[in-house]
Each structure stands twice: as C-alpha cells, then as structure tokens.
Design an enzyme around this catalytic site. Structure first.
Site, PDB file in Angstrom:
ATOM      1  N   GLU A 142      -0.285  -9.546  -1.093  1.00  0.00           N
ATOM      2  CA  GLU A 142      -1.720  -9.878  -1.042  1.00  0.00           C
ATOM      3  C   GLU A 142      -2.350  -9.881  -2.438  1.00  0.00           C
ATOM      4  OE1 GLU A 142      -2.200  -6.813   1.945  1.00  0.00           O
ATOM      5  OE2 GLU A 142      -3.240  -8.247   3.227  1.00  0.00           O
TER       6      GLU A 142
ATOM      7  N   GLU B 160       3.850  -5.273   7.243  1.00  0.00           N
ATOM      8  CA  GLU B 160       3.017  -4.270   7.915  1.00  0.00           C
ATOM      9  C   GLU B 160       3.309  -4.135   9.406  1.00  0.00           C
ATOM     10  OE1 GLU B 160       1.948  -6.698   5.939  1.00  0.00           O
ATOM     11  OE2 GLU B 160       0.494  -5.951   4.471  1.00  0.00           O
TER      12      GLU B 160
ATOM     13  N   GLY C 283       0.571  -5.226   0.552  1.00  0.00           N
ATOM     14  CA  GLY C 283      -0.500  -5.326  -0.447  1.00  0.00           C
ATOM     15  C   GLY C 283      -0.028  -5.964  -1.744  1.00  0.00           C
TER      16      GLY C 283
ATOM     17  N   ALA D 219       0.857  -1.187   0.000  1.00  0.00           N
ATOM     18  CA  ALA D 219       0.000   0.000   0.000  1.00  0.00           C
ATOM     19  C   ALA D 219       0.891   1.234   0.000  1.00  0.00           C
ATOM     20  CB  ALA D 219      -0.880  -0.004   1.246  1.00  0.00           C
TER      21      ALA D 219
HETATM   22  N1  COA Z   1       4.524   3.291  -0.308  1.00  0.00           N
HETATM   23  C1  COA Z   1       4.918   4.496  -0.747  1.00  0.00           C
HETATM   24  N2  COA Z   1       6.108   4.701  -1.354  1.00  0.00           N
HETATM   25  C2  COA Z   1       6.922   3.652  -1.477  1.00  0.00           C
HETATM   26  C3  COA Z   1       6.573   2.360  -1.035  1.00  0.00           C
HETATM   27  C4  COA Z   1       5.299   2.204  -0.412  1.00  0.00           C
HETATM   28  N3  COA Z   1       4.865   1.015   0.015  1.00  0.00           N
HETATM   29  N4  COA Z   1       7.585   1.515  -1.307  1.00  0.00           N
HETATM   30  C5  COA Z   1       8.532   2.241  -1.917  1.00  0.00           C
HETATM   31  N5  COA Z   1       8.146   3.524  -2.017  1.00  0.00           N
HETATM   32  C6  COA Z   1       8.863   4.670  -2.603  1.00  0.00           C
HETATM   33  C7  COA Z   1       9.969   5.153  -1.685  1.00  0.00           C
HETATM   34  O1  COA Z   1       9.436   6.019  -0.697  1.00  0.00           O
HETATM   35  C8  COA Z   1      10.862   5.861  -2.674  1.00  0.00           C
HETATM   36  O2  COA Z   1      10.291   7.117  -2.997  1.00  0.00           O
HETATM   37  P1  COA Z   1      11.235   8.422  -3.173  1.00  0.00           P
HETATM   38  O3  COA Z   1      12.150   8.070  -4.321  1.00  0.00           O
HETATM   39  O4  COA Z   1      10.261   9.497  -3.499  1.00  0.00           O
HETATM   40  O5  COA Z   1      11.967   8.561  -1.881  1.00  0.00           O
HETATM   41  C9  COA Z   1      10.740   4.969  -3.926  1.00  0.00           C
HETATM   42  O6  COA Z   1       9.531   4.248  -3.778  1.00  0.00           O
HETATM   43  C10 COA Z   1      11.862   3.997  -4.046  1.00  0.00           C
HETATM   44  O7  COA Z   1      11.970   3.281  -2.841  1.00  0.00           O
HETATM   45  P2  COA Z   1      13.367   2.806  -2.221  1.00  0.00           P
HETATM   46  O8  COA Z   1      13.110   2.394  -0.815  1.00  0.00           O
HETATM   47  O9  COA Z   1      14.408   3.843  -2.475  1.00  0.00           O
HETATM   48  O10 COA Z   1      13.659   1.551  -3.182  1.00  0.00           O
HETATM   49  P3  COA Z   1      14.483   0.239  -2.903  1.00  0.00           P
HETATM   50  O11 COA Z   1      14.430  -0.507  -4.190  1.00  0.00           O
HETATM   51  O12 COA Z   1      15.810   0.549  -2.285  1.00  0.00           O
HETATM   52  O13 COA Z   1      13.632  -0.552  -1.763  1.00  0.00           O
HETATM   53  C11 COA Z   1      11.619  -1.564  -0.871  1.00  0.00           C
HETATM   54  C12 COA Z   1      12.417  -1.131  -2.115  1.00  0.00           C
HETATM   55  C13 COA Z   1      10.304  -2.121  -1.401  1.00  0.00           C
HETATM   56  C14 COA Z   1      12.386  -2.648  -0.091  1.00  0.00           C
HETATM   57  C15 COA Z   1      11.382  -0.364   0.092  1.00  0.00           C
HETATM   58  O14 COA Z   1      10.950   0.735  -0.685  1.00  0.00           O
HETATM   59  C16 COA Z   1      10.335  -0.636   1.150  1.00  0.00           C
HETATM   60  O15 COA Z   1      10.641  -1.230   2.172  1.00  0.00           O
HETATM   61  N6  COA Z   1       9.061  -0.174   0.915  1.00  0.00           N
HETATM   62  C17 COA Z   1       7.999  -0.323   1.871  1.00  0.00           C
HETATM   63  C18 COA Z   1       7.464  -1.746   1.898  1.00  0.00           C
HETATM   64  C19 COA Z   1       6.312  -1.892   2.894  1.00  0.00           C
HETATM   65  O16 COA Z   1       6.471  -1.695   4.095  1.00  0.00           O
HETATM   66  N7  COA Z   1       5.127  -2.250   2.362  1.00  0.00           N
HETATM   67  C20 COA Z   1       3.963  -2.471   3.163  1.00  0.00           C
HETATM   68  C21 COA Z   1       3.138  -1.244   3.257  1.00  0.00           C
HETATM   69  S1  COA Z   1       1.747  -1.466   4.323  1.00  0.00           S
END
Ligand code: COA
Length: 259
Positions: A113, A133, A110, A66
């Site tokens: 999911e 989450e 998500g 999400a």
């Molecule tokens: N929601 C909003 N933005 C997100 C996102 C999410 N779930 N996942 C990634 N992004 C955004 C980051 O904020 C970043 O934005 P920015 O460039 O404006 O700062 C961009 O996507 C790239 O993310 P980044 O973390 O730099 O990429 P990465 O490839 O190094 O890492 C992940 C990827 C998926 C491991 C990491 O982004 C992450 O942990 N995301 C959250 C996952 C999560 O907790 N999901 C459950 C949500 S309930």
C-alpha cells in the site's frame, strides 16, 4: 527530525526516505508511521527535495506490512484511533512532488500500500508484492481496497486481496502493479536515473502535472479536462513556462526556478 526507524537524505535534488528496520523486514510500527509523516512535512518545506524515493533497508524487504506484533497488543478502539490520525499513505499520495517506490524483496500488506501511494513503482526482480491481510482474518487498511483496483483493475485487485498470495515482479509488471522491473544490482542506479530526469524539470510544472493526473482518478472526464486547461494556463503563465519555451527557441538548456 529525531528519526529512529527512518533514514532521510537529500542530495542533488533527490530526497530518499529509507525505512530502516531490516531485522523486522521494515514492518510499519507506530514509530515508522509517525516518522514518515514527519519526514514528508520536512521535505515539503525543503525546495532541494524535488523528487522523492521511498525504499526499505536491506535486501529482504521493501516493507513487510503493518507491524503484526502491535496489532496483537491493541484494542479495536486503539486500532481505530491509530487509523484516524494523519496517515502516511495519504500524506505520501498527496505529496506534491514526484514519488518513486524502489522495491527490493517483499512489499506486502502496508508495504504494498505504501508502494501504491507512490507515483511510480520500480521493482527489482526479487520483489514480491501482495496483500496478505486476508490470511490474518483481516483486509487491507492502508488504501489497498481503493488504490489497487484503480491501478490493476477490479479482478486482479480482488485476486490479490482475496487469495492473499503475492506475485513476483514480472507478474506485477504484467498486471500494472509495478511500472519498471530491473535486475537487483541495477535497482538503485535505475531508480536514481529516473529521479534525476524528473528533478531537472520545472518543480512547478512537475507539481501541476502530478495534480492533473491525480485528478484523473477522481473527476469525471469533462471536469478533468477543464481542470487540465487551468493547470496548463497556470504553467503557461509561470516564469518557468516562459523560460522553457525561450530556452528551446534559443537552443540552450533551460534554467528553472520553480516560479
Ligand atoms: N510485522 C511484525 N514483524 C514482522 C513482520 C510484520 N509484518 N514481517 C516480518 N516480521 C519479523 C518476523 O516476525 C521476524 O522477527 P523475529 O526475528 O523477531 O522472529 C523478522 O521480521 C524476520 O521475519 P522472517 O519471517 O524470519 O523473514 P523472512 O525473510 O523469512 O520472511 C516475510 C519475510 C515478509 C515473507 C514474512 O516475515 C512474513 O510473511 N511477514 C508478514 C507479512 C504480512 O502478513 N504482512 C501483512 C501484515 S497486515
């Protein structure tokens, strides 16, 4: 369809929905969620879409969950309202044709999911799947607490949900979270080949078969077996059922019409 964050294509009997926000790791914001529901409505009405592949753009992520930025801007009442509308997870799970999640990179929250709501999960070796989450002080809200234990069992589901730690593709396959693991370079071709095999079958038989297996997750065994018999007789009575049997006996390829 007016899609902003989604690409939808239909070719050779196979529809593909690509979530297209690679700069945000294809995170599910309100627009993506709405557009998935709209795309599924349009594809349901399109007989050319016999099998559906769901994937994410770019090579970093299937879907990173999400959109966490949207969470920060919402009141609890707004969050509840947003979860009470038509759910992309439920609409995908109930889509009456075969669905495949084609997973490269992160499928988290998500994203995991969404993959769980598909019938079959094909993962590249780079895939990382999980329900993180809990790290945000939250829990899965797109079906994870219900679909994950049905797929991988109670203990593995709780391990993923309570630790928040993702698993790699090999481990995901070992616990039944993904069905097929392939090299990254082969992901598109292998997923497509699988879709093509299914797309060649009777659309009616595909729908009835999926309905039968879905029922297995909800019905007691006796009721499920009775339901299966009814589905079988429906297929048996169909033009496609007759055509398939006749074609076998006449040693020719069947021509299915979906009736
Ligand atoms: N929601 C909003 N933005 C997100 C996102 C999410 N779930 N996942 C990634 N992004 C955004 C980051 O904020 C970043 O934005 P920015 O460039 O404006 O700062 C961009 O996507 C790239 O993310 P980044 O973390 O730099 O990429 P990465 O490839 O190094 O890492 C992940 C990827 C998926 C491991 C990491 O982004 C992450 O942990 N995301 C959250 C996952 C999560 O907790 N999901 C459950 C949500 S309930």
């Amino acid at each position: 369809m007016g899609c902003e964050a989604l690409r939808v294509e239909v070719a050779d009997g196979i529809a593909t929905i690509t979530i297209d926000r690679p700069e945000k790791r294809n995170a599910l914001n309100a627009a993506v969620r709405r557009e998935i529901v709209e795309a599924l409505d349009a594809l349901r009405a399109d007989d050319a879409a016999r099998v559906l592949i769901v994937t994410g753009a770019g090579d970093r992520a299937f879907v990173a969950g999400a959109d966490i930025g949207e969470f920060a801007a919402r009141t609890p009442a707004e969050q509840r309202a947003s979860m009470q509308g038509r759910s992309p997870f439920e609409e995908l799970a109930a889509f009456p044709r075969p669905t495949l999640a084609m997973i490269r990179g992160y499928a988290l929250g998500g994203g995991c999911e969404l993959a769980l709501a598909c019938d079959i999960r094909v993962a590249a070796r780079s895939a990382r799947l999980g329900q993180p989450e809990i790290r945000l002080g939250l829990l899965p809200g797109g079906g994870g607490t219900q679909r994950l234990p049905r797929l991988v069992g109670y203990g593995q589901a709780l391990r993923l949900i309570l630790t928040g730690e993702p698993v790699d593709a090999e481990e995901a396959a070992r616990i039944g979270l993904v069905d097929i693991v392939v090299d990254d370079g082969e992901l598109g071709a292998r997923t497509r080949a699988l879709a093509e095999v299914m797309a060649a079958h009777s659309p009616l038989a595909l729908r009835l078969a999926k309905e039968g297996v879905r029922a297995a997750l909800e019905l007691p065994l006796g009721e499920g077996l009775r339901h299966e018999r009814e589905l079988f007789v429906t297929a048996f009575a169909s033009a496609d059922g007759m055509e398939g049997v006749r074609a076998f006996l006449e040693k020719r390829a069947p021509v299915f019409t979906g009736r």
